[in-house]
Design a protein around this motif. Structure first.
Motif, mmCIF file in Angstrom:
data_model
loop_
_atom_site.group_PDB
_atom_site.id
_atom_site.type_symbol
_atom_site.label_atom_id
_atom_site.label_comp_id
_atom_site.label_asym_id
_atom_site.label_seq_id
_atom_site.Cartn_x
_atom_site.Cartn_y
_atom_site.Cartn_z
ATOM 1 N N ILE A 1 -0.384 0.304 3.163
ATOM 2 C CA ILE A 1 -0.805 -0.625 1.965
ATOM 3 C C ILE A 1 -0.395 -0.166 0.790
ATOM 4 N N CYS B 1 0.597 -2.738 -2.613
ATOM 5 C CA CYS B 1 -0.303 -3.503 -3.517
ATOM 6 C C CYS B 1 -1.732 -4.180 -2.949
ATOM 7 N N GLY B 2 -1.525 -4.058 -1.489
ATOM 8 C CA GLY B 2 -2.525 -4.591 -0.690
ATOM 9 C C GLY B 2 -2.904 -5.916 -0.803
ATOM 10 N N PHE B 3 -2.183 -6.890 -1.238
ATOM 11 C CA PHE B 3 -2.391 -8.405 -1.284
ATOM 12 C C PHE B 3 -2.295 -8.927 0.118
ATOM 13 N N CYS B 4 -1.421 -8.217 0.952
ATOM 14 C CA CYS B 4 -1.036 -8.830 2.253
ATOM 15 C C CYS B 4 -2.017 -8.299 3.107
ATOM 16 N N CYS C 1 4.975 -9.444 3.703
ATOM 17 C CA CYS C 1 4.668 -8.327 2.948
ATOM 18 C C CYS C 1 5.830 -8.024 2.096
ATOM 19 N N ARG C 2 5.534 -7.958 0.490
ATOM 20 C CA ARG C 2 6.874 -7.767 -0.268
ATOM 21 C C ARG C 2 6.946 -6.035 -0.549
HETATM 22 S S1 FES Z 1 1.091 -4.334 0.403
HETATM 23 FE FE1 FES Z 1 1.861 -5.513 -1.164
HETATM 24 S S2 FES Z 1 2.481 -7.419 -0.229
HETATM 25 FE FE2 FES Z 1 1.982 -5.868 1.445
#
Ligand code: FES
Ligand code: FES
Length: 155
Positions: A96, A98-101, A133-134
């Motif tokens: 993990i 940024c956690g967005f995905c 995931c970026r």
């Molecule tokens: S942890 Fe940032 S997009 Fe997957």
């Protein structure tokens, strides 16, 4: 229109426009914020939920399709032993950033491990092929899912 469905085990009945997506319904009307809006076009998987147990892009599901169905998000799996092991492994393996995905990724991984507790690397990669995931480069995510499968097998 009026729709009734199950959300994380609870019965929900609400008024909804017939062109609202499940993603917008969850985030705007029902306060489920773990489900993320990325592309809104079925490309990124950030909006993944389980619909009758299978991962789907909630941005592509319109409200009329929900009648009588069952929707599950990570909020509904907080006490689930498979999800708990996945979350522990994601944290420990640095999967993990940024956690967005992450919520969508966890739900795709959950659906895999629920049905197959000894997946190969290729099966893991296939399970998350729709989840972009970026940040992580995927290596730690794949490792975390394999580690979670081991934890599940170990009990
Ligand atoms: S942890 Fe940032 S997009 Fe997957
Ligand atoms: S927001 Fe649904 S797939 Fe990207």
């Amino acid at each position: 229109m009026r729709i009734s469905f199950k959300l994380n085990g609870r019965d929900v009945t609400c008024e909804a426009r017939d062109n609202i997506s499940l993603l917008d319904l969850l985030r705007r009307e029902l306060g489920v914020k773990s489900v993320k809006k990325g592309c809104d076009q079925g490309e990124c998987g950030a909006c993944t939920v389980l619909l009758d147990g299978s991962p789907v892009n909630s941005c592509l599901i319109l409200a009329p399709k929900l009648e009588g169905r069952e929707v599950t998000t990570v909020e509904g799996l907080q006490k689930d032993p498979i999800m708990r092991r996945l979350v522990d492994s994601f944290i420990e393996d640095g999967a993990i950033q940024c956690g967005f995905c992450t919520p969508g990724m966890l739900l795709s991984a959950y659906a895999l491990l629920r049905d197959n507790q000894r997946p190969t690397i290729d099966e893991v990669k296939r399970a998350i092929v729709g989840n972009l995931c970026r940040c992580t480069g995927y290596v730690n995510i794949v490792k975390a899912i394999l580690d979670a499968s081991e934890r599940i097998r170990d009990g």
